[in-house]
Scaffold this active site. Structure first.
Site, PDB file in Angstrom:
ATOM      1  N   ASP A 168       0.840  -1.192   0.000  1.00  0.00           N
ATOM      2  CA  ASP A 168       0.000   0.000   0.000  1.00  0.00           C
ATOM      3  C   ASP A 168       0.886   1.257   0.000  1.00  0.00           C
ATOM      4  O   ASP A 168       1.620   1.515   0.954  1.00  0.00           O
ATOM      5  CB  ASP A 168      -0.896  -0.012   1.243  1.00  0.00           C
ATOM      6  CG  ASP A 168      -2.034   0.995   1.159  1.00  0.00           C
ATOM      7  OD1 ASP A 168      -1.860   2.035   0.500  1.00  0.00           O
ATOM      8  OD2 ASP A 168      -3.084   0.726   1.767  1.00  0.00           O
ATOM      9  N   HIS A 199      -3.105  -1.111  -2.296  1.00  0.00           N
ATOM     10  CA  HIS A 199      -4.307  -0.458  -1.782  1.00  0.00           C
ATOM     11  C   HIS A 199      -5.520  -0.839  -2.633  1.00  0.00           C
ATOM     12  O   HIS A 199      -5.420  -0.982  -3.846  1.00  0.00           O
ATOM     13  CB  HIS A 199      -4.091   1.059  -1.807  1.00  0.00           C
ATOM     14  CG  HIS A 199      -5.124   1.833  -1.076  1.00  0.00           C
ATOM     15  ND1 HIS A 199      -5.155   1.923   0.298  1.00  0.00           N
ATOM     16  CD2 HIS A 199      -6.172   2.562  -1.528  1.00  0.00           C
ATOM     17  CE1 HIS A 199      -6.177   2.683   0.667  1.00  0.00           C
ATOM     18  NE2 HIS A 199      -6.799   3.084  -0.419  1.00  0.00           N
TER      19      HIS A 199
END
Length: 227
Positions: A168, A199
């Site tokens: 992420d 993400h």
């Protein structure tokens, strides 16, 4: 699937997407949006959780700025519009607005056991709800800024499940280690890191969608919320 109106603690008429459970009277779930409003992905998520036996309320958290926001994250201009709306939102006010959804379930006679689940921005707000409101449980999908939000000591809060994407870009490795360490301090805050995932790995059709990881997170979420 329809839009209902919630009355917040300051009297604001807050629109919320309502999706009844596919099984009849379902377990109450407050679903929390990403930064793109109640768009197709959020409607799909609401219907997916309803199929799992939840009665879903998804408040329109941008309604105080602009009601009915529906953005496509694949469009750069719309992505930036979502960022601007997020920056213009008062997170403390948003938590109180979300608590109006929890209170609606209670007022409707659905019982006191109301859970919450959110993605991205919603993942952070879900943790805030676990810390500040009487929700029975919270689930955070790739919540942002948790390293600054989670307490550095054990506190009284609702059980909270964290789904964390290893790659992420919004949660660097150092921040992730802080999140994991602080989650471990709490009585019940299991945290799972999804290797090789970025993400929004659980958003169907998204750039970083990972079907295997999304399925693993779904199974873990159901076990957590039904436990």
């Amino acid at each position: 699937m329809n839009i209902i109106t919630l009355t917040t603690d300051d009297g604001f008429a807050l629109p919320a997407l309502h999706v009844p459970s596919a099984t009849g009277t379902g377990q109450p779930l407050v679903l929390i949006q990403e930064i793109f409003g109640i768009n197709a992905a959020m409607k799909e998520a609401a219907q997916a959780w309803a199929r799992e036996g939840f009665e879903v309320l998804c408040p329109d958290l941008f309604a105080r700025q602009q009601a009915g926001v529906d953005l496509d994250p694949a469009q750069p201009a719309q992505f930036q519009q979502g960022v601007a709306l997020m920056q213009g939102m008062d997170p403390d006010r948003a938590v109180r607005d979300l608590d109006a959804a929890r209170a609606w379930f209670v007022a409707q006679g659905r019982g006191e056991k109301v859970s919450t689940l959110g993605y991205c921005l919603g993942g952070r707000l879900a943790v805030m709800m676990a810390l500040r409101t009487p929700v029975s449980a919270a689930v955070s999908y790739y919540g942002v800024g948790l390293e600054e939000l989670l307490p550095a000591e054990r506190v009284t809060m609702a059980p909270c499940l964290l789904h964390i994407a290893e790659l992420d870009a919004f949660v660097p490795a150092e921040a992730r280690q802080t999140i994991l360490a602080r989650a471990a301090l709490q009585a019940r805050m299991p945290a799972h890191v999804y290797a090789g995932c970025d993400h929004a790995f659980a958003r169907p059709g998204g750039e970083h969608f990972d079907a295997a990881a999304a399925e693993q997170a779904r199974v873990r979420t159901l076990a957590f919320l039904r436990g």
